[in-house]
Enzyme design. Structure first.
Site: not given
Length: 744
Positions: A464-466, A469
């Site tokens: 999710s965070d990758c 970002e």
């Protein structure tokens, strides 16, 4: 290298080595090591054997830096402002960009990864070069604690898990049992009670190797894969790192695989235990876990269930077991094929290798492909060769420095930086996943179309965070700079947004790889002892911010796509962050250490909806919490034990990276007082080295509450980011103007 090697330690691939006693000097010629980057960011270290090879392939700056050799980069004019310091930082860091556009780096720290790779390779007849063996031995020598043992990670105290696993690794790699390092490690292992008390993963590896009895393991039944998918305890509902490790373990337990005995196995049976190996009553060892290893004790429910399953093992129905084993094997094959044999991480990769070796042997393509991709996890550093936590952190590190360059204005400060940014955009373009996995729903995978992974496209897992970002970096490069092309189409950006929105949980938060599929009550069945909060997905403040920040940027540039969904997603995420804040004003970090890391993300999210120090009690409380932890030297420093204990634990030293996180959090919150920020900035600038770099300090990351992991590129991206932004921020404060956030 694709040599078929027998298990005997008399094979040339596993022959005893003459290991030097001085760990401070390289065991190989470091001028002959080269990092080859290819295929979208794969990292493979090569040792050149001939002078002709050395002449044809000169070392570059990336090689020299990560090997700890002199880079020859000049001293830069001393910075007099934060912005100049940020510029000096990138003057250095630009040289560490790989030729394909991403930033390479190690991702080490956990001390159970290298032993798993060594043991799995030994079992599967898969050798290493002599140079790799020597430098792996040297790494283990360098990471041994003063008492001779090893911990769960490089900064942890000696444990039975760390000491037992690494003792076996160092012996398999060729160290003699009477080498002083082996003698000291064996002594420490015996002081800790010996290998009978090793945690579950250690028991399992040792059972495969034949130095522990299967009767000493709690059951790992493959029949769980045959349960209906709707059942709450079906493995597909578990957190993916547990699920994908349990998968090959269940296969191997189901067939009770043990490699053939050889002299090394017989020797290890004597060396690992203070008592007679053949006199141990193994069933009584199932729940024998050394106290020094325990982070998450077994629950009574887990122990009771294990007893029931042990009774079942005595009368298991062979046709059902065969069906279950076949089902598990099919899922193992799908995992290998979905990830091009990278697999999720080295733990499940090596268990998969052993399972494929058992079923298919060494003549099958699966053995060869596993051998090819095994090297992606092996990383050379100044202290030897380690094994990384995945096949790298390529996307993660690249995304942060790109955002730093754009937000600080460095991206447009000098035309000489343009090629660097153009290469990064090209790499990001190639790193986005274009389709869902080959084996999608039937392998229990979340969608990947439009996603970015932690490392490379090939590894193939949505994070999710990758994803957040990654697509944020793409939009920064394509929409905020006037000299870049737009290789990532609007449709592909929309795919990323769709994937992000698909990952939001009911309470507004975002987990890591997937939606939460089961309740936290599943932690009652946590078998791992050394890790916490591993059985299911959880929401994380860091992942939540990384997910919704690109949503906010996207709606500015593309205001007509899923507007209501994006607005609602951001509102729900902020509600989650309000609820997740601790009474003291912090947020517990789960992927970085710890409160400083989470605060940087959380305050950025709050700022998206206008919540700052003067407008929000949550933001104000966060700032006051951080200010209360600032040290006399102006910086911040917390130990990895903060993550273990869920409360602030001071590190003995102030940390540059954590100080940058704290200052960035204060800036996101529009903290209005200048003196604390100036003090923190001065500390970070004072620690900058003449060539623009910063020295490596304490470990930066963490996972599963208890295991620290390294992000050495953070010491570049976050100081550059913070210093570049704070220059303008301080100017505005001095002028009495309320500072703004976001892109400079």
């Amino acid at each position: 290298m694709s040599n078929t090697l027998p298990s005997s330690h008399h094979s040339p691939a596993w022959a005893p080595l003459q290991v030097p006693h001085d760990r401070n000097r390289p065991f190989t010629d470091y001028t002959r090591w080269r990092l080859k980057v290819s295929d979208g960011g794969r990292h493979i270290w090569h040792f050149l054997r001939t002078d002709e090879e050395v002449a044809a392939w000169p070392q570059n700056m990336v090689d020299k830096y990560w090997l700890g050799l002199e880079t020859g980069l000049p001293a830069l004019p001393k910075a007099t402002t934060p912005y100049e310091a940020a510029r000096n930082g990138y003057e250095f860091y630009q040289h560490l960009q790989s030729e394909d556009g991403h930033w390479s780096g190690e991702y080490g720290g956990p001390m159970f990864l290298l032993p798993g790779v060594v043991i799995g390779s030994y079992i599967s007849n898969m050798g290493f070069t002599v140079q790799e063996r020597l430098e792996m031995i040297r790494y283990l020598m360098n990471k041994a604690n003063e008492d001779g043992g090893w911990g769960l990670h490089i900064e942890g105290p000696s444990t039975v898990f760390g000491t037992g696993m690494n003792y076996v690794a160092i012996r398999l790699l060729g160290m003699d049992a009477e080498h002083p390092v082996a003698v000291k490690a064996r002594k420490r292992l015996h002081e800790l009670g010996g290998a009978t008390g090793i945690p579950a993963w250690g028991k399992f590896w040792f059972s495969l190797l034949g130095v522990y009895d299967w009767a000493g393991n709690n059951p790992v039944p493959p029949e769980l894969w045959l349960l209906p998918d709707w059942m709450p305890i079906h493995p597909h509902r578990w957190w993916i790192h547990v699920r994908q490790v349990f998968l090959p373990m269940s296969y191997l337990y189901g067939v009770r695989f043990v490699m053939p005995e050889n002299d090394m196995v017989l020797n290890l049976r004597e060396e690992l235990y203070p008592e007679d190996y053949y006199g141990v009553y193994w069933p009584s060892q199932r729940n024998n876990i050394a106290s020094v290893d325990i982070y998450h004790p077994h629950t009574k429910l887990y122990d009771a269930l294990s007893e029931v399953l042990s009774l079942y093992e005595n009368c298991s129905f062979p046709p059902l077991r065969r069906r279950a084993v076949d089902c598990a094997y099919k899922l193992i094959v799908w995992e290998d094929e979905n990830t091009s044999y990278q697999d999720l991480a080295p733990v499940n990769k090596m268990f998969n290798l052993v399972a494929r070796f058992h079923r298919d042997g060494i003549e099958n393509d699966s053995w060869r492909l596993h051998e090819v991709k095994r090297r992606d996890f092996m990383w050379m550093g100044p202290q030897g060769m380690m094994v990384c936590g995945t096949n790298g952190s390529q996307l993660w590190d690249t995304g942060f420095i790109i955002q730093a360059l754009v937000e600080t204005g460095l991206a447009t400060d000098d035309v000489k930086y343009r090629p660097s940014l153009m290469k990064a955009l090209d790499w990001l373009d190639k790193s986005q996943m274009r389709d869902n996995p080959k084996h999608f729903e039937k392998a229990y995978r979340h969608r990947t179309k439009g996603a970015f992974g932690f490392s490379t496209q090939e590894q193939g897992y949505t994070v999710s965070d990758c994803t957040g970002e990654g697509i944020k970096s793409v939009m920064y490069l394509q929409n905020h700079l006037d000299f870049t092309p737009k290789p990532v189409s609007e449709a592909r950006i929309q795919d990323a947004i769709d994937t992000i929105l698909s990952l939001q949980n009911g309470d507004g938060g975002f987990a890591s790889y997937e939606l939460i599929r089961a309740g936290s009550w599943m932690e009652n069945l946590n078998p791992a002892e050394v890790f916490g909060k591993i059985m299911v997905e959880y929401n994380y403040p860091e992942c939540t911010t990384s997910a919704i920040t690109p949503l906010a940027i996207f709606r500015k540039h593309y205001p007509n796509y899923r507007v209501a969904d994006i607005d609602l997603s951001i509102q729900r995420a902020v509600h989650y962050l309000h609820a997740a804040q601790t009474p003291e004003g912090g947020w517990v970090g789960n992927w970085g250490i710890c409160f400083t890391y989470a605060a940087m993300f959380a305050t950025e999210s709050l700022a998206l909806v206008g919540e700052t120090y003067t407008t929000s009690p949550y933001s104000k409380k966060a700032c006051e919490f951080l200010i209360s932890k600032q040290r006399e030297d102006g910086g911040w420093g917390e130990s990895y034990q903060s993550c273990e204990q869920n409360c602030w634990v001071e590190h003995k030293d102030t940390q540059v990276v954590q100080s940058c996180w704290a200052i960035m959090a204060l800036m996101y919150a529009k903290y209005p007082y200048i003196e604390p920020i100036e003090r923190g900035v001065k500390m970070v600038m004072d620690r900058q080295l003449p060539d623009g770099s910063w020295a490596q300090e304490a470990i930066e990351g963490v996972f599963n509450k208890s295991c620290a992991i390294s992000y050495p590129n953070f010491k570049f991206s976050f100081p550059i980011w913070m210093l570049g932004k704070v220059d303008k921020y301080l100017q505005q404060l001095r002028a009495g103007k309320l500072p703004t956030n976001g892109v400079a």
